[in-house]
Write an enzyme that holds these catalytic residues in place. Structure first.
Site, PDB file in Angstrom:
ATOM      1  N   ASP A 104      53.341 -47.408 -37.207  1.00 14.83           N
ATOM      2  CA  ASP A 104      53.811 -48.066 -38.428  1.00 14.83           C
ATOM      3  C   ASP A 104      53.453 -49.553 -38.482  1.00 14.83           C
ATOM      4  OD1 ASP A 104      54.813 -45.700 -39.363  1.00 14.83           O
ATOM      5  OD2 ASP A 104      56.916 -46.151 -38.974  1.00 14.83           O
TER       6      ASP A 104
ATOM      7  N   LYS B  10      65.033 -48.785 -42.126  1.00 12.46           N
ATOM      8  CA  LYS B  10      64.863 -47.565 -42.934  1.00 12.46           C
ATOM      9  C   LYS B  10      64.934 -46.321 -42.044  1.00 12.46           C
ATOM     10  CE  LYS B  10      60.574 -46.044 -44.225  1.00 12.46           C
ATOM     11  NZ  LYS B  10      60.452 -44.643 -43.815  1.00 12.46           N
ATOM     12  N   ASN B  11      64.188 -46.345 -40.950  1.00 11.61           N
ATOM     13  CA  ASN B  11      64.075 -45.128 -40.136  1.00 11.61           C
ATOM     14  C   ASN B  11      65.304 -44.847 -39.275  1.00 11.61           C
ATOM     15  OD1 ASN B  11      61.637 -44.674 -41.284  1.00 11.61           O
ATOM     16  ND2 ASN B  11      60.402 -45.117 -39.461  1.00 11.61           N
TER      17      ASN B  11
ATOM     18  N   ARG C 253      59.469 -48.244 -51.139  1.00  9.91           N
ATOM     19  CA  ARG C 253      60.121 -47.215 -50.337  1.00  9.91           C
ATOM     20  C   ARG C 253      60.689 -47.800 -49.055  1.00  9.91           C
ATOM     21  NH1 ARG C 253      56.335 -43.218 -48.334  1.00  9.91           N
ATOM     22  NH2 ARG C 253      58.196 -42.891 -47.105  1.00  9.91           N
TER      23      ARG C 253
ATOM     24  N   ARG D 233      51.205 -33.621 -40.889  1.00  7.00           N
ATOM     25  CA  ARG D 233      52.620 -33.775 -40.540  1.00  7.00           C
ATOM     26  C   ARG D 233      53.428 -32.467 -40.611  1.00  7.00           C
ATOM     27  NH1 ARG D 233      54.636 -39.413 -43.041  1.00  7.00           N
ATOM     28  NH2 ARG D 233      56.018 -39.407 -41.248  1.00  7.00           N
TER      29      ARG D 233
ATOM     30  N   CYS E  60      50.843 -35.166 -46.360  1.00  9.29           N
ATOM     31  CA  CYS E  60      51.028 -36.406 -47.094  1.00  9.29           C
ATOM     32  C   CYS E  60      49.795 -37.248 -46.872  1.00  9.29           C
ATOM     33  CB  CYS E  60      52.293 -37.128 -46.663  1.00  9.29           C
ATOM     34  SG  CYS E  60      52.192 -37.847 -45.054  1.00  9.29           S
TER      35      CYS E  60
END
Ligand code: UD1
Length: 416
Positions: free
Chosen positions: A304, A22-23, A396, A121, A116
């Site tokens: 993460d 994803k990243n 997500r 952030r 968030c």
């Protein structure tokens, strides 16, 4: 709203294939904005964040074509160099459009992401870096408005190590006038993947993966093909799940070199792990032992993976201290783990997890992407049934997680 129901107690066994990262996919999708020629990508994960990014690009005028296993993005024309609040608020990574839009179109309007769940952030480093490259930037009505006839190369030293900040400036610098040097750059593997894609598009970049990246601007980038790297966080999540369930799992399409800190900690916790070029085998047949982790930028233990590791620590013998140094509010899974019977005390940014003999199933709530993965692991090892609410967070960032876990023997199903 969908929920996940998990009947705990199954030992995971078999083979699971990791999807594209994803990243890495999110910045690379944005890189398509840098050229009027097509960018063809393979191994793009089917995730909600990827869909959101594609919708954002499409709104700007980027034509997209889905083939068998690849997608092509064609930014021949960019009609609207704009990332509206509606999309940015659902996915902060939309900020990655700022650098490419500005470099290609000479202007960009991108909504300021709010805070968030996991922390404030800010994006000050993205903005300051572009200003250092000559951009005129003002903030009004919740938007970053940026202009620069042509960005100019500069040396920029990041105040903090930021992954998307490094990516944004690296992309912008590919089309700048002269040489840009990024100091104190993030070193995450996804930055190397993005740099490799940009180089295929004709960019001149050296040092990606180190804390000093040098980019020599070119007048134009061109068409290219690129395969997105495997997702190291999805890989780590399967490794943790396998270890927690005392399973025997081969994780394929995996790159162990991007996960050294995680693999070391799982070994310290008692898992047996073997690695080769494209797969990782984990056997968790002995008792789990406590292991302490401290998150930090790559190559240290990734933030993460903090929540998933904590799920494992809840059943390990002894006390593990888990310290979060990247985000100020990334312990929300603790409350939910406690509902399953975990013994966890939080003091500031550290959690002391004392292993218990068993977790018991309960209703829990996912609060963010990785917290959801943590609760899935906890549900897999808890006695009885665990129902996880708000799993849109999970969608997500994990492709078909319940199908992949079911194939490994987990009793897990999605209910509406
Ligand atoms: C990226 C990842 C995310 C991961 C995080 C840290 C993507 C799409 N997301 O997020 O999954 O958890 O890296 O590995 O790749 N900061 C500032 N000013 C800035 C930018 C960041 O102070 O301008 C601070 C942040 O508040 C945070 C730290 O720097 O405390 C690291 O954040 P950063 O690396 O920027 O995270 P993201 O790139 O948003």
């Amino acid at each position: 709203m969908d929920k996940l129901q998990i009947e705990g107690g199954s030992r995971l066994a078999g083979e699971v294939r990791v999807s594209g990262a994803k990243n890495a996919a999110l910045p690379i999708l944005c890189a398509s904005l840098l050229t009027p020629e097509p960018l063809a990508l393979t191994n793009v994960p089917k995730l909600n964040d990827v869909r959101t990014m594609r919708a954002l690009l499409s709104q700007m005028g980027v034509a997209q074509h889905d083939g068998d296993g690849f997608i092509t993005l064609d930014a021949a024309r960019i009609d609207w160099p704009l990332a509206p609040y509606e999309l940015v608020k659902t996915m902060r990574a939309s900020i990655l459009a700022l650098g490419p839009l500005l470099a290609r179109c000479g202007e960009a309007r991108v909504s300021l992401p709010g805070g968030c769940a996991i922390g404030l952030r800010p994006v000050d480093q993205h903005v300051k870096g572009l200003q250092a490259m000559g951009a005129e930037i003002d903030m009004a009505h919740g938007y970053i408005n940026a202009r620069a006839a042509r960005l100019r190369g500069t040396t920029y030293v990041f105040d903090v190590v930021t992954v998307t900040g490094t990516e944004n400036l690296m992309m912008a610098a590919t089309l700048a006038d002269g040489v840009t040097t990024l100091e104190n750059a993030a070193r995450e593997p996804e930055i190397i993947d993005l740099a490799q894609c940009l180089v295929r598009m004709g960019a001149r970049i050296s040092g990606a993966g180190s804390d000093r990246i040098v980019i020599e601007g070119v007048a134009r980038l061109h068409a290219a093909e690129h395969a997105i790297m495997p997702d190291r966080i999805e890989t780590g999540t399967f490794l943790a799940a396998a270890a927690a369930t005392h399973g025997d799992v081969v994780v394929t399409n995996a790159d162990a070199s991007s996960l050294t800190a995680v693999i070391d900690k799982l070994r310290e916790a008692g898992a047996h792990i073997d690695t080769n070029a494209t797969s990782i085998t984990v056997r968790g047949n002995g008792a789990l032992r406590a292991a302490s982790v401290r998150t930090a930028p790559f190559p240290a233990f990734p933030t993460d993976m903090q929540a998933q590791f904590m799920a494992l620590a809840t059943l390990a013998e002894g006390a593990s201290v888990i310290t979060e140094t990247i985000f100020e509010n990334r312990m929300m899974h603790v409350q939910e783990l406690r509902r399953l019977g975990a013994d966890i005390e939080v003091e500031g940014n550290a959690a002391v997890v004392r292993g218990v003999a068993r977790l018991t199933g309960a209703n829990v709530m996912a609060t963010d992407l990785r917290a959801s993965a943590c609760l899935v692991i906890a549900g897999l090892v808890a006695d009885g049934e665990t129902t996880i609410d708000r799993i849109y967070h999970l969608d997500r960032g994990y492709e078909c997680i319940e199908d992949k876990l079911s194939a490994l023997g987990a009793r897990i199903r999605r209910v509406s």
